[in-house]
Design an enzyme around this catalytic site. Sequence first.
Site, PDB file in Angstrom:
ATOM      1  N   THR A 216       0.894  -1.139   0.000  1.00 27.15           N
ATOM      2  CA  THR A 216       0.000   0.000   0.000  1.00 27.15           C
ATOM      3  C   THR A 216       0.934   1.190   0.000  1.00 27.15           C
ATOM      4  O   THR A 216       2.034   1.091   0.509  1.00 27.15           O
ATOM      5  CB  THR A 216      -0.859   0.038   1.291  1.00 27.15           C
ATOM      6  N   GLY A 246     -10.154  -3.891   0.895  1.00 24.31           N
ATOM      7  CA  GLY A 246      -9.429  -3.778   2.150  1.00 24.31           C
ATOM      8  C   GLY A 246      -9.721  -2.485   2.874  1.00 24.31           C
ATOM      9  O   GLY A 246     -10.746  -1.831   2.654  1.00 24.31           O
ATOM     10  N   THR A 267      -1.016   0.919   6.448  1.00 25.38           N
ATOM     11  CA  THR A 267      -0.629  -0.171   5.561  1.00 25.38           C
ATOM     12  C   THR A 267      -0.543  -1.449   6.387  1.00 25.38           C
ATOM     13  O   THR A 267      -0.043  -1.434   7.505  1.00 25.38           O
ATOM     14  CB  THR A 267       0.728   0.097   4.874  1.00 25.38           C
ATOM     15  N   THR A 269      -2.413  -5.662   7.113  1.00 26.17           N
ATOM     16  CA  THR A 269      -3.480  -6.631   6.889  1.00 26.17           C
ATOM     17  C   THR A 269      -4.820  -5.928   7.087  1.00 26.17           C
ATOM     18  O   THR A 269      -5.289  -5.747   8.212  1.00 26.17           O
ATOM     19  CB  THR A 269      -3.339  -7.813   7.872  1.00 26.17           C
ATOM     20  N   GLY A 270      -5.414  -5.532   5.980  1.00 21.59           N
ATOM     21  CA  GLY A 270      -6.539  -4.614   5.983  1.00 21.59           C
ATOM     22  C   GLY A 270      -7.723  -5.024   6.825  1.00 21.59           C
ATOM     23  O   GLY A 270      -8.388  -4.182   7.446  1.00 21.59           O
TER      24      GLY A 270
END
Length: 352
Positions: A216, A246, A267, A269-270
């Site tokens: 990201t 995400g 940024t 693990t969404g």
Amino acid sequence: MKKITFLFLTFLILISCNEVDSSKNTKKETKKTSNTFAIVIHGGAGGIRRKYINEEQQKAYTAKLQEALDAGYAVLEKNGNSLDAVQAAINVMENSPLFNAGKGAVYNSEGNQEMDASIMDGKTLNAGAVAGVNHIKNPILAARVVMDSSKHVLLSGKGAEILAKKYGIEMVDSSYFFTQKRLNQLRKIQGTEKTQLDHTAFLIKNELIDDHKYGTVGAVAIDKNGNIAAGTSTGGVTNKKYGRIGDSPIIGAGTYANNLTCGISCTGTGEYFMRTVAAHEVSNLIRYKGLSPDKALHEVIFNQIGKLGGKGGMILIDKNADIFWDFNSNGMFRGYKKSNGESKVLMFRTNK
């Protein structure tokens, strides 16, 4: 007479002490002065370690991050607003295959790119976002169009592309987003239920393969008028399910800006950033609990996201133009540039 003299001296001392305290309080309240501006960016977090990134790769990432910083800083320096600065910085990273956004976006399980982006104005709390777009060269520009030219905050897929095209945002064929390294990433796990976040870069046949970086890109800026803006853009995760969205386009999760507190871009693990409403949570801890930005970041990243099993990081500029970041991964591509001349680009957890 001695008593009068003593009382007079005591009075003078009290006045002097009050003046000192008053000066300290004023300094705190006016820390952000006119013509003070700054920008901070990230290019993703993850297992970024020296053993995975050779000197050539370090130079490539450093140069592109610096280019992004310079682009955003130039806008601020010329009295531009923070929204334009954020947009300019993210454009540079979206146009580079080094990052998982725009040109370097990863493939989903069907072998296509689906990109998300958002931008937010800390002065008005106005925001715009796009999700699941395939043909917009620079998704951050489309997010800005949604904010400026529609009554909505988030548009997805075909609808977002129709609006972007209407307002002259550059559209490209899906072949524009092709990069061999991203295709290689997909082929490793395609047909499985695994997804793969982006970048712990390591060299395979002279390719920059970044399999463990949470890809990201993002930027946060404060302009000379004290207005804060934040933006985020991503290609998501390799082998993600068709239609997966995400945290990056979700206002309050992956992006948030409020002049009363700070601006943030995330940024990682969404899904975990969405579940904790991470960016907004940091702002709330600053506003309502009186936490300092660094303590608020640590609380959310380590004690909330981390405890759920999530990884990643955040960048932040507060209302005083001070810059902060934190991450619970091994590294994060990041950098900042301030009007006082300070400028840094970093990628590892420490400089050692």
